[in-house]
Scaffold this motif. Structure first.
Motif, PDB file in Angstrom:
ATOM      1  N   ILE A  75       0.832  -1.214   0.000  1.00 22.55           N
ATOM      2  CA  ILE A  75       0.000   0.000   0.000  1.00 22.55           C
ATOM      3  C   ILE A  75       0.858   1.253   0.000  1.00 22.55           C
ATOM      4  CG2 ILE A  75      -1.634   1.338   1.383  1.00 22.55           C
ATOM      5  CD1 ILE A  75      -2.848  -1.305   2.309  1.00 22.55           C
ATOM      6  N   VAL A  76       1.873   1.276   0.860  1.00 21.35           N
ATOM      7  CA  VAL A  76       2.745   2.450   0.957  1.00 21.35           C
ATOM      8  C   VAL A  76       3.490   2.683  -0.360  1.00 21.35           C
ATOM      9  CG1 VAL A  76       4.814   3.350   2.092  1.00 21.35           C
ATOM     10  CG2 VAL A  76       2.990   2.358   3.462  1.00 21.35           C
ATOM     11  N   ASN A  77       3.857   1.615  -1.031  1.00 23.41           N
ATOM     12  CA  ASN A  77       4.590   1.750  -2.287  1.00 23.41           C
ATOM     13  C   ASN A  77       3.711   2.259  -3.426  1.00 23.41           C
ATOM     14  OD1 ASN A  77       7.013   0.915  -1.191  1.00 23.41           O
ATOM     15  ND2 ASN A  77       6.723  -1.233  -1.755  1.00 23.41           N
ATOM     16  N   ARG A  78       2.407   2.057  -3.334  1.00 28.91           N
ATOM     17  CA  ARG A  78       1.508   2.448  -4.422  1.00 28.91           C
ATOM     18  C   ARG A  78       0.816   3.788  -4.175  1.00 28.91           C
ATOM     19  NH1 ARG A  78       2.176  -2.823  -4.825  1.00 28.91           N
ATOM     20  NH2 ARG A  78       1.850  -3.909  -6.804  1.00 28.91           N
ATOM     21  N   LEU A  79       0.573   4.116  -2.933  1.00 31.86           N
ATOM     22  CA  LEU A  79      -0.078   5.387  -2.600  1.00 31.86           C
ATOM     23  C   LEU A  79       0.966   6.282  -1.956  1.00 31.86           C
ATOM     24  CD1 LEU A  79      -3.366   3.907  -1.112  1.00 31.86           C
ATOM     25  CD2 LEU A  79      -3.043   4.851  -3.397  1.00 31.86           C
ATOM     26  N   HIS A  80       1.423   7.266  -2.677  1.00 35.51           N
ATOM     27  CA  HIS A  80       2.625   7.998  -2.274  1.00 35.51           C
ATOM     28  C   HIS A  80       2.360   9.204  -1.375  1.00 35.51           C
ATOM     29  CE1 HIS A  80       4.855   5.500  -5.044  1.00 35.51           C
ATOM     30  NE2 HIS A  80       4.018   5.817  -6.015  1.00 35.51           N
ATOM     31  N   SER A  81       1.120   9.668  -1.280  1.00 32.61           N
ATOM     32  CA  SER A  81       0.857  10.833  -0.436  1.00 32.61           C
ATOM     33  C   SER A  81      -0.013  10.442   0.752  1.00 32.61           C
ATOM     34  CB  SER A  81       0.164  11.933  -1.242  1.00 32.61           C
ATOM     35  OG  SER A  81      -1.211  11.644  -1.441  1.00 32.61           O
ATOM     36  N   GLU A  82       0.139  11.188   1.838  1.00 35.49           N
ATOM     37  CA  GLU A  82      -0.647  10.918   3.044  1.00 35.49           C
ATOM     38  C   GLU A  82      -2.139  11.072   2.776  1.00 35.49           C
ATOM     39  OE1 GLU A  82       0.466  12.990   6.557  1.00 35.49           O
ATOM     40  OE2 GLU A  82       2.596  12.474   6.398  1.00 35.49           O
ATOM     41  N   ARG A  83      -2.493  12.067   1.978  1.00 35.73           N
ATOM     42  CA  ARG A  83      -3.915  12.314   1.697  1.00 35.73           C
ATOM     43  C   ARG A  83      -4.531  11.155   0.930  1.00 35.73           C
ATOM     44  NH1 ARG A  83      -5.085  17.941  -0.851  1.00 35.73           N
ATOM     45  NH2 ARG A  83      -4.950  18.550   1.352  1.00 35.73           N
ATOM     46  N   ARG A  84      -3.858  10.686  -0.099  1.00 38.62           N
ATOM     47  CA  ARG A  84      -4.396   9.577  -0.892  1.00 38.62           C
ATOM     48  C   ARG A  84      -4.501   8.307  -0.054  1.00 38.62           C
ATOM     49  NH1 ARG A  84      -1.107   8.881  -6.327  1.00 38.62           N
ATOM     50  NH2 ARG A  84      -2.696   7.251  -6.576  1.00 38.62           N
ATOM     51  N   LEU A  85      -3.503   8.051   0.774  1.00 38.92           N
ATOM     52  CA  LEU A  85      -3.535   6.875   1.636  1.00 38.92           C
ATOM     53  C   LEU A  85      -4.682   6.969   2.635  1.00 38.92           C
ATOM     54  CD1 LEU A  85      -2.236   4.231   2.617  1.00 38.92           C
ATOM     55  CD2 LEU A  85      -0.815   5.606   4.148  1.00 38.92           C
ATOM     56  N   ALA A  86      -4.860   8.138   3.243  1.00 41.22           N
ATOM     57  CA  ALA A  86      -5.933   8.322   4.226  1.00 41.22           C
ATOM     58  C   ALA A  86      -7.298   8.139   3.572  1.00 41.22           C
ATOM     59  CB  ALA A  86      -5.824   9.705   4.862  1.00 41.22           C
TER      60      ALA A  86
END
Length: 370
Positions: A75-86
């Motif tokens: 997940i961390v490798n594919r979603l690079h920004s905090e906003r997108r991950l959240a």
């Protein structure tokens, strides 16, 4: 059992202030109404307790297998920004809660989120808070999303899709509001990863065993044999990974048992019986305010059970008790599960910074839409 293992089991009970408060409240209420003591066992919803314990064991088993570490890295490798991950984690929690129930959704997303702490500098506590709020927003949509909706649906004449249509306006507004709040609460900055030179191997045999035990457990629940399913899970971990039995939050189980007993004692206090008798004559506004208010005192599931004894299942009541899941942490059992799984004391205060405004907003929106 070794002395270290015994200390590890006992220590959480000694530090659990919330459990201590619940026990003290129970003792005080029992002193006012001692004739209810023989009925304490009847106050406890053992199916809920068994389901909770089984899910805790299975989730911890998957965590011990190392699989959450593996998925977290993907997940961390594919979603690079905090906003997108959240936004991804919040929406996923809401979606899962609509069809797997809010507590099952939490047992999937919270351990995964906690593993991100080892991979990055993400604000994990804030993510867990928003996921707790997300399962409240997502689960209100369907008849099977949370326990109060199951009760409300069973007492109504609505079909499955009819209940969803009833809840859709409120659910859509609350989820959209939460996603908007998520957008502003998490910056678009790039995730800072913790450097690792090693991969994230996991124990495939333990993971597959957990999947098999999970299927057995769900089938046992579906067939009305929850205790046998729990015994199967317990026996499985005794053979495969005994450390799982030591690592779960056993005091949380006793917190829920104490809550059921306290609610049972509270609703049977003679001083408030006459007040309950007048509930059937309340106005719509009174029922709505009471549904939200009681949820903040005894949690929204017990509040629903109590109110359905005096008023019919309706859109107004459904909106009230689901809005009541926001606000104070006790408003929803899902809140307690998420915050306890976080394992951080300060998160309880941080949670209310976001949940209380959402309670106010949800209360107004629900009243306007009902």
């Amino acid at each position: 059992m070794s002395s270290n293992a015994a200390v590890r089991l006992i220590q959480p009970f000694l530090k659990d202030r919330f459990l201590h408060i619940l026990l003290l409240a129970g003792v005080l209420m029992a002193a006012f109404n001692p004739q209810q003591l023989p009925e304490l066992n009847r106050f406890i919803d053992w199916r809920t307790i068994i389901t909770l314990l089984g899910l805790m064991l299975l989730t911890k088993g998957v965590e011990v297998s190392g699989y959450f570490d593996f998925i977290g890295r993907q997940i961390v490798n594919r979603l690079h920004s905090e906003r997108r991950l959240a936004l991804f984690l919040v929406f996923s929690a809401a979606l899962l809660s609509s069809f797997l129930t809010n507590d099952v959704a939490l047992f999937i997303v919270i351990p995964l989120t906690i593993t991100l702490k080892k991979l990055s500098s993400l604000p994990i506590s804030r993510l867990i808070i928003f996921q707790a709020l997300a399962v409240n927003a997502g689960s209100l949509l369907t008849p099977i999303g949370n326990p109060q909706n199951i009760l409300l649906w069973s007492k109504s004449s609505l079909s499955f899709l009819g209940f969803i249509a009833q809840m859709l306006p409120f659910g859509a507004v609350m989820l959209a509001s939460l996603l908007l709040l998520t957008w502003f609460s998490f910056p678009p900055r790039e995730i800072v990863k913790v450097p690792h030179t090693e991969g994230y191997p996991y124990q495939r045999h333990l993971l597959l065993s957990c999947v098999v035990l999970y299927v057995i457990f769900l089938l046992s629940l579906d067939m009305g044999l929850p205790l046998y399913g729990l015994l199967a899970v317990f026996a499985g971990f005794l053979l495969l990974a005994r450390r799982v039995l030591l690592q779960i939050d056993w005091s949380l189980i006793f917190v829920f048992i104490a809550m059921f007993i306290d609610v049972g004692l509270f609703t049977r206090l003679e001083a408030i019986q006459s007040w309950f008798a007048g509930l059937s004559s309340l106005s719509n506004g009174g029922i709505y305010a009471l549904g939200i208010g009681l949820s903040q005192i005894i949690s929204n599931v017990p509040a629903t059970i109590l109110l359905l004894n005096y008023v019919p299942s309706s859109q107004l009541l459904a909106y009230a008790v689901n809005a009541g899941g926001f606000g104070l942490a006790i408003g929803s059992l899902a809140n307690l599960i998420a915050l306890r799984m976080a394992g951080e004391r300060k998160i309880w205060l941080k949670f209310h910074y976001y949940s209380l405004p959402l309670l106010a907003w949800g209360g107004v929106v629900g009243w306007l839409l009902a």
